[in-house]
Design a protein around this motif. Structure first.
Motif, PDB file in Angstrom:
ATOM      1  N   LYS A 122     -76.027   1.305  64.541  1.00  0.00           N
ATOM      2  CA  LYS A 122     -75.698   0.091  65.289  1.00  0.00           C
ATOM      3  C   LYS A 122     -75.530  -1.119  64.372  1.00  0.00           C
ATOM      4  O   LYS A 122     -74.525  -1.838  64.455  1.00  0.00           O
ATOM      5  N   THR A 123     -76.514  -1.352  63.510  1.00  0.00           N
ATOM      6  CA  THR A 123     -76.448  -2.535  62.655  1.00  0.00           C
ATOM      7  C   THR A 123     -75.307  -2.428  61.651  1.00  0.00           C
ATOM      8  O   THR A 123     -74.597  -3.410  61.379  1.00  0.00           O
ATOM      9  N   THR A 124     -75.099  -1.249  61.109  1.00  0.00           N
ATOM     10  CA  THR A 124     -73.963  -1.036  60.200  1.00  0.00           C
ATOM     11  C   THR A 124     -72.643  -1.278  60.927  1.00  0.00           C
ATOM     12  O   THR A 124     -71.717  -1.892  60.377  1.00  0.00           O
ATOM     13  N   SER A 125     -72.549  -0.824  62.161  1.00  0.00           N
ATOM     14  CA  SER A 125     -71.329  -1.034  62.939  1.00  0.00           C
ATOM     15  C   SER A 125     -71.084  -2.516  63.198  1.00  0.00           C
ATOM     16  O   SER A 125     -69.943  -2.988  63.172  1.00  0.00           O
ATOM     17  N   ILE A 126     -72.166  -3.259  63.451  1.00  0.00           N
ATOM     18  CA  ILE A 126     -72.040  -4.710  63.614  1.00  0.00           C
ATOM     19  C   ILE A 126     -71.490  -5.332  62.338  1.00  0.00           C
ATOM     20  O   ILE A 126     -70.613  -6.203  62.375  1.00  0.00           O
ATOM     21  N   GLY A 127     -72.005  -4.874  61.188  1.00  0.00           N
ATOM     22  CA  GLY A 127     -71.500  -5.381  59.920  1.00  0.00           C
ATOM     23  C   GLY A 127     -70.025  -5.108  59.734  1.00  0.00           C
ATOM     24  O   GLY A 127     -69.267  -5.970  59.248  1.00  0.00           O
ATOM     25  N   LYS A 128     -69.578  -3.918  60.131  1.00  0.00           N
ATOM     26  CA  LYS A 128     -68.158  -3.573  60.020  1.00  0.00           C
ATOM     27  C   LYS A 128     -67.296  -4.446  60.934  1.00  0.00           C
ATOM     28  O   LYS A 128     -66.213  -4.897  60.541  1.00  0.00           O
TER      29      LYS A 128
END
Length: 311
Positions: A122-128
Motif C-alpha cells: 500500500k505505502t509503496t503504491s502511494i509512493g508510485k
C-alpha cells in the motif's frame, strides 16, 4: 488524468508468469476441438489461474452461448471469442469516484483515500502514485494516516523525499483522524493539487480498523464535504481469492471506488483480476508491475487480455 500515465509498457512482463503457467495452454486446448473434455479442462485451467468459481462459471456460460450462437467450430474462432468475453468481464465503469475516468479539471485539492491490508504494498503504491502525479507537475501532499506502525510513517517520509512530495505525519500511536485533518489543512494552505492518504491495515482487528477508517472518512468530509474524491483499495495479487474478502470488508466500510492491484509481476495467478471486476463490480484502475517508482500502469482490459495470450 488516467491517460497521462504509461499504458501497457510493462503489462506483458507483469503477467508473464500467469501467461506462461496457465493461459498459454488454452490455445492448445481448442486445437483438440470443442467437445466436453475440452470445456472441462478449460474450466480447470481458469480456476487454477484464480479466476474464481463464480466468475469462471459465468465466463464459460457466456462463451458456450457465443460459440453456439455464432456457429464457431475452428480453434482460432473459439480463442478469439474467449478473449472477447474476458475483456467484457473487465469492462466495469471506472467512474465510481470523482477523479479517474472523468473529463474536466479536478477539484483542488483532490483527495484520495488509500486503504488495504498491511503487506499489500500500500505505502509503496502511494509512493508510485505520488511520483506519477509529481511527474505531471502537480503539487502532491502525503498524509501518514497509518500511525500504528512507525515503519509506515518512515516509509512514507522516504517516498516523499524521493519524489518531492510534502508529508504530514504525527508520532506513532497518534489519532489517524487528527493526522488527516492536519494534512487537509496543510494542503489548503500550501495550495496542494492532490492529497493521498495512507491508512492502517490491521485486518486481524477488523472491527476496530473499519471503525477507524469510517472516522477518517467522516473527518475528511467535515473538512471537504465532497471528499474523498476517490477511495483506492490496494490488493496484493499474490494473495489470490483472499483479496476478494478483503475488498468486501473495505467496500462495506468506506465505499471503495477502484482497485490498485499490486505485485502482479510476482504471481502466476493473475486471473484474480477477473474475479475482482465480475464479483465485486470494482474497476481495476492501476497495476503494479515492479519495485521501481515508475512501475505503475493504468489498467487497460484489452491490453491485459492480449498480454495473457501473447506468444
Amino acid at each position: 488524468m488516467l491517460g497521462l500515465f504509461g499504458r501497457g509498457r510493462r503489462t506483458q512482463e507483469a503477467v508473464e508468469r500467469t501467461q506462461r503457467t496457465w493461459f498459454s495452454r488454452i490455445g492448445g486446448l481448442f486445437q483438440r476441438g470443442l467437445d466436453e473434455p475440452v470445456w472441462e479442462e478449460l474450466e480447470e485451467t481458469l480456476l487454477a489461474a484464480d479466476v474464481g468459481v463464480a466468475t469462471t462459471m459465468r465466463l464459460l456460460e457466456r462463451l458456450r452461448e457465443r460459440v453456439r450462437r455464432e456457429g464457431i467450430r475452428d480453434p482460432q474462432g473459439a480463442l478469439t471469442a474467449l478473449q472477447r468475453e474476458l475483456v467484457a468481464l473487465l469492462q466495469v465503469d471506472s467512474r465510481r469516484g470523482q477523479l479517474w475516468g472523468r473529463e474536466g479539471p479536478w477539484p483542488r485539492p483532490a483527495v484520495v483515500l488509500v486503504v488495504g491490508v498491511n503487506g499489500t504494498g500500500k505505502t509503496t503504491s502511494i509512493g508510485k502514485l505520488a511520483h506519477a502525479y509529481r511527474s505531471q507537475g502537480m503539487r502532491v501532499l502525503l498524509a501518514a494516516g497509518d500511525t500504528f506502525r512507525a515503519a509506515a510513517i518512515d516509509q512514507l517520509r522516504e517516498w516523499g523525499q524521493r519524489v518531492g512530495a510534502d508529508v504530514v505525519a504525527h508520532q506513532q500511536g497518534a489519532d489517524p483522524a487528527a493526522v488527516v485533518y492536519d494534512a487537509l489543512a496543510a494542503a489548503e494552505s500550501r495550495g496542494a493539487d492532490l492529497v493521498i492518504i495512507d491508512t492502517a491495515g490491521r485486518l486481524h482487528t477488523k472491527t476496530n480498523l473499519m471503525e477507524e477508517l469510517r472516522k477518517v472518512h467522516r473527518v475528511i468530509q467535515r473538512r471537504i464535504p465532497e471528499a474523498p474524491h476517490e477511495v483506492l483499495l490496494v490488493l496484493d495479487a499474490t494473495t489470490g481469492q483472499n483479496a476478494l474478502q478483503q475488498a468486501r470488508y473495505f467496500t462495506e466500510a468506506v465505499g471503495v471506488t477502484g482497485v490498485l492491484l499490486a505485485k502482479l509481476d510476482g504471481t502466476a495467478k493473475g486471473g484474480i483480476v477477473f474475479a475482482i471486476a465480475h464479483e465485486l463490480g470494482l474497476p481495476v484502475l492501476f497495476i503494479g508491475t515492479g519495485e521501481g517508482a515508475d512501475d505503475l500502469e493504468v489498467f487497460d482490459p484489452q491490453e491485459f487480455v492480449t498480454s495473457l495470450f501473447a506468444r
